[in-house]
Design a protein around this motif. Structure first.
Motif, short mmCIF file in Angstrom:
data_model
loop_
_atom_site.label_atom_id
_atom_site.label_comp_id
_atom_site.label_asym_id
_atom_site.label_seq_id
_atom_site.Cartn_x
_atom_site.Cartn_y
_atom_site.Cartn_z
N UNK A 118 13.39 12.99 -10.06
CA UNK A 118 12.92 13.47 -8.51
C UNK A 118 13.49 14.65 -8.29
N UNK A 159 0.40 3.37 -3.57
CA UNK A 159 -0.78 4.18 -3.25
C UNK A 159 -0.65 5.21 -2.15
N UNK A 160 0.87 5.61 -2.20
CA UNK A 160 1.00 6.73 -1.37
C UNK A 160 1.86 7.70 -2.02
N UNK A 161 2.23 8.90 -1.71
CA UNK A 161 2.88 9.85 -2.15
C UNK A 161 4.30 9.50 -1.98
N UNK A 205 9.79 4.93 -5.39
CA UNK A 205 10.08 4.02 -6.66
C UNK A 205 10.74 5.05 -7.61
N UNK A 206 10.31 6.21 -7.72
CA UNK A 206 10.70 7.11 -8.65
C UNK A 206 12.38 7.33 -8.43
N UNK A 220 0.91 -1.21 -0.05
CA UNK A 220 -0.08 -0.04 0.03
C UNK A 220 1.06 1.28 0.20
N UNK A 237 11.92 17.54 -10.07
CA UNK A 237 10.55 17.84 -9.75
C UNK A 237 10.74 18.71 -8.31
N UNK A 238 12.00 19.08 -8.09
CA UNK A 238 12.05 19.66 -6.73
C UNK A 238 11.92 18.95 -5.22
N UNK A 239 12.21 17.64 -5.38
CA UNK A 239 12.23 16.65 -4.15
C UNK A 239 13.72 16.28 -3.91
N UNK A 255 5.41 6.52 -4.26
CA UNK A 255 5.64 7.13 -5.47
C UNK A 255 6.95 7.67 -5.78
N UNK A 256 7.49 8.54 -4.68
CA UNK A 256 8.57 9.27 -4.61
C UNK A 256 9.75 7.94 -4.43
#
Lengths: 323, 523
Positions: free
Chosen positions: A194, A177-179, A185-186, A173, A197-199, A182-183
């Motif tokens: 990443x 399914x979470x922010x 895995x990216x 999950x 994208x400013x992270x 997503x980050x």
């Protein structure tokens, strides 16, 4: 009935043996999905097993032991992060170094503190994680088929077994399914995406490595305070590497990794039961060969039965802004 | 994220004032001052290493300037990270896409702009917002497809959409057409027009002057880190831009005399290549290359040109057909590899310089002998004669004007053009009878392009056979005596230099066979 009970007890020990593998493999999942290769699962588990057994022996509490195990594992995880993320060192070298440090440190400290040849004192029952009997297990025991399954297989494990199993869907999950997922895995696939994208790549990878530290801490504590009753030198005996193999077999996905861990654990459980048993048509198989079974299975599976396992693209590569 | 309404007619969308940036000894930007108007497309041209990308990376917060100010809509701002830039409405489409290939388009759009710790509800909202943006700008993309399954043109649209979704008022595009086919370029330009109409500012970095002329309103020229000229596009022309870029008069065309083709030195008959997936990547290829002529192969990248070069140079096997090299037949069963090819007098300048021609980490003198390292003149018994190797490299560098002429410098530290000159020198130095050349001027600056073109023509004039594969139509047209056009693995037509022009080749590249099969190609 006897065959059923025999089979159930085989599955039962499969779950017990799978638990540390699963926790360590999930630790690897977080770390490697963020792009940090973690050869050091083994070492983190080992220091956790030692710290946990030592703390449990001194304070007489399994929970204090668990806390100490997690802290010890976190310390190594931070070291790994510092070397690989902050200083962009080689992740494999750092992992191998941690394993060597863990092996030596636990043996030396164990001997210095307890003078028992590297072992920690045997833990009494209340300083270990005991078996939980689930509600109605006794009552339902008589029900044909379902009763024994519930009593033998589902009920009667310690809390860490249930925790490990619960972490699988939780991890799925979180990852999908979470922010944060997503980050995560990216950053393991394309850290530059990443970054642009400013992270912060650094912050994300540290978080992943620390989560891996916590999970390895639980895995190690399980070995010495739940499955066993104290620490022995090198008690992880390659489980960290087996967990890494399970992660690869599971193609860096949580649910397939669970099944890979169960397969290894099943081979291990079978192995102990086959020792000294004469197999029909073959006779008694040498113990050494049987003990090698789980490892042979690993090699065979990794060698070609699973198809191509594609690791996260950026794993193993420190992130450097290119120019 | 829907963008904030554009403020009431500010004079400039973005101003860069006195930007200065050094990377160690390299002075990438020197006191650069540039102003970009809203609702406009502003071109930024310059040779490789002129500092265009560095400047834009500073505007996007990837690097920090050593000195200078940035003003956005008239207000001075501090941009330290891409996050700052995004917040100020600045978006960037990088030359190498910043996409996660294993993610869907929608996941890529969400990254960094998720709108909450849990994805579910945010995804639905994002979907609606993105659909609105797609309508507004005519940018269709399949939201649920994996990025790795999409062609590059569509991936680029995802990048543009990503910037717009993050609220970009100012969009920076770094060499956006380098990877696109001609129809994809047209589509991109339509999108850029649309952005301009909607009040956005587009900064287009490129070194293709034709594109600058086609779409920009204004253009600034950078040379060695400085702004050397600014033009209103309508009031200038390609020659003026090219002169400003290189700082001296250059000619875009190549001077060459008519060819006098001799014997056929290289030919292929019905050569087929079937790849691992069972796809025929080279279909019944037939061609002849004669002594003293340059045969150009045109086509959109990925239509069999690479396979053709690989087969002829011995890098890859073919499945049927015959290749004839100076009268000797080569069949699929014949042992024929790159070393055999060299021994038979065929040299090859591969398409991908860094992957196939040099080793980036090696010093120039090691890169300069790759493939010829077994040569007797370079060895002392079983050891390499380093003195000889270095001396040879120095002489190659001299002949081909490689700068800096330092044989001990790491290969990666040379500019693309100088690396290419070194490779050309290595391959041409032994006077091969046949030369295969792939993308000779990809990523090479204008000064070096002219030099490389002159070298190729002079080799032709010395009676050698040259097969040239290039994605640049201008280059094919300028150099070739005959032109073959490939589409979908097949050679779909042949034109002589006289009958060839851009539109005719363009139609053939699209797979429409019009020209009659001319002399030189067996039926």
């Amino acid at each position: 009935m006897d065959t059923l009970l025999g089979f159930l007890s085989l599955l039962d020990s499969t779950f017990r043996l799978a638990t540390p593998l699963l926790l360590a493999a999930l630790a690897g999942f977080y770390s490697e999905r963020a792009g940090v290769v973690d050869i050091g699962l083994e070492g983190k588990m080992l220091v956790a097993a030692f710290a946990s057994a030592a703390a449990a022996a001194i304070y007489g509490s399994a929970w204090v032991g668990l806390g100490a195990g997690i802290l010890a594992s976190l310390a190594l995880a931070l070291l790994h992060g510092f070397a690989c993320i902050t200083h962009k060192g080689n992740q494999v070298v750092s992992g191998v170094a941690l394993n060597i440090v863990a092996l030596g440190l636990t043996a030396v400290l164990g001997n210095a503190w307890f003078q028992m040849g590297g072992r920690t004192p045997n833990l009494p029952a209340d300083a270990r994680f005991g078996e939980l009997t689930l509600p109605l297990a006794e009552t339902l025991r008589g029900v044909p088929l379902l009763g024994p399954i519930y009593y033998e297989l589902v009920s009667g494990h310690n809390i860490l077994v249930y925790l490990a199993l619960a972490i699988v869907p939780l991890t799925w999950w979180i990852a999908y399914r979470t922010r944060f997922g997503l980050r995560l895995r990216a950053v393991g696939e394309n850290p530059a995406a990443v970054d642009t994208a400013g992270i912060s790549v650094t912050a994300l990878r540290y978080q992943a490595v620390l989560i891996a530290g916590v999970l390895c801490g639980i895995a190690g504590s399980y070995l010495s305070t739940a499955q066993g009753a104290g620490f022995q030198t090198n008690m992880t005996a390659g489980k960290g590497f087996l967990a890494l193999a399970a992660l690869i077999l599971g193609k860096w996905k949580p649910v397939p990794t669970l099944f890979a861990c169960l397969a290894f654990a099943f081979a291990d459980a079978l192995q102990t039961r086959l020792q000294g048993v004469a197999l029909p048509g073959i006779g008694e198989v040498p113990v050494q060969l049987i003990e090698a079974l789980p490892y042979l299975l690993t090699v065979l599976l990794l060698a070609g039965f699973v198809g191509k396992a594609i690791p996260p693209k950026a794993s193993g590569r420190p992130y450097v802004k290119d120019r | 994220m829907s963008a904030a309404p554009p403020p009431v007619s500010p004079a400039w969308a973005v101003e860069l004032v006195g930007i200065d940036k050094r990377f160690g000894p390299v002075h990438a930007n020197r006191d650069v001052t540039l102003r970009f108007a809203p609702s406009s497309i502003h071109g930024l041209v310059g040779e490789n290493g002129a500092g265009k990308s560095t400047l834009m990376s500073i505007l996007y917060g990837f690097y920090e300037a050593d000195a200078g100010e940035i003003l956005v809509r008239g207000k001075q701002v501090d941009i330290r990270t891409p996050q700052d830039a995004i917040r100020l409405g600045i978006g960037m489409v990088h030359q190498h896409f910043m996409l996660v290939e294993t993610f869907t388009v929608l996941e890529n759009l969400l990254l960094g702009h998720e709108g909450g710790p849990v994805l579910g509800p945010a995804m639905q909202r994002a979907r609606a917002e993105v659909r609105e943006l797609e309508r507004q700008f005519g940018l269709e993309v399949p939201l649920d497809a994996l990025v790795s399954d999409l062609p590059v043109g569509v991936q680029q649209r995802v990048e543009i959409l990503k910037a717009l979704y993050r609220g970009a008022e100012v969009l920076i595009l770094d060499e956006p057409t380098a990877v696109l086919s001609p129809p994809e370029v047209e589509q991109l330009f339509r999108i850029l027009e649309r952005l301009r109409q909607q009040g956005r500012t587009v900064l287009l970095i490129t070194h293709k002057l034709k594109e600058i002329m086609a779409i920009t309103d204004r253009v600034s020229v950078l040379r060695r880190g400085q702004v050397v000229a600014e033009f209103i596009t309508a009031e200038t022309d390609r020659q003026a831009l090219a002169d400003a870029m290189v700082g001296r008069k250059t000619s875009l065309s190549v001077d060459k005399a008519p060819s006098h083709p001799g014997d056929v030195l290289l030919s292929a008959q019905n050569v087929n290549v079937i790849d691992g997936r069972g796809v025929t990547t080279l279909k019944d290829a037939c061609l002849n290359v004669r002594a003293g002529e340059i045969v150009g192969v045109a086509g959109v990248a990925g239509n069999g040109q690479s396979e053709l070069l690989e087969v002829l140079s011995g890098m890859c096997r073919f499945d049927s057909g015959t290749v004839t090299l100076k009268g000797q037949e080569i069949h699929p069963a014949t042992k024929y590899d790159a070393a055999d090819a060299r021994r038979r007098g065929l040299a090859h300048v591969p398409e991908d310089r860094l992957k196939l021609a040099v080793i980036k980490e090696f010093p120039a003198h090691e890169s300069a002998i790759l493939g010829y390292h077994q040569d007797k003149s370079l060895s002392k018994g079983w050891r390499l004669n380093w003195k000889q190797v270095v001396a040879k490299t120095v002489s190659l560098m001299e002949q081909f004007d490689v700068r800096p002429p330092n044989p001990n410098l790491r290969t990666s530290l040379f500019s693309g053009g100088n690396q290419q000159k070194l490779v050309m020198a290595r391959e041409m130095e032994r006077e091969p009878d046949i030369l295969l050349v792939g993308q000779p001027t990809r990523g090479v600056d204008i000064g070096a392009i002219a030099f490389i073109h002159r070298q190729l023509v002079s080799l032709r004039d010395r009676g050698k056979a040259i097969l040239l594969v290039s994605a640049e139509l201008d280059e094919i047209l300028a150099l070739s005596d005959r032109i073959l056009v490939m589409c979908d693995g097949e050679i779909v037509g042949e034109l002589s230099a006289a009958e060839a022009n851009e539109s005719r080749i363009g139609t053939m590249m699209a797979g429409i066979k019009d020209a009659p099969v001319a002399e030189g190609v067996p039926a």
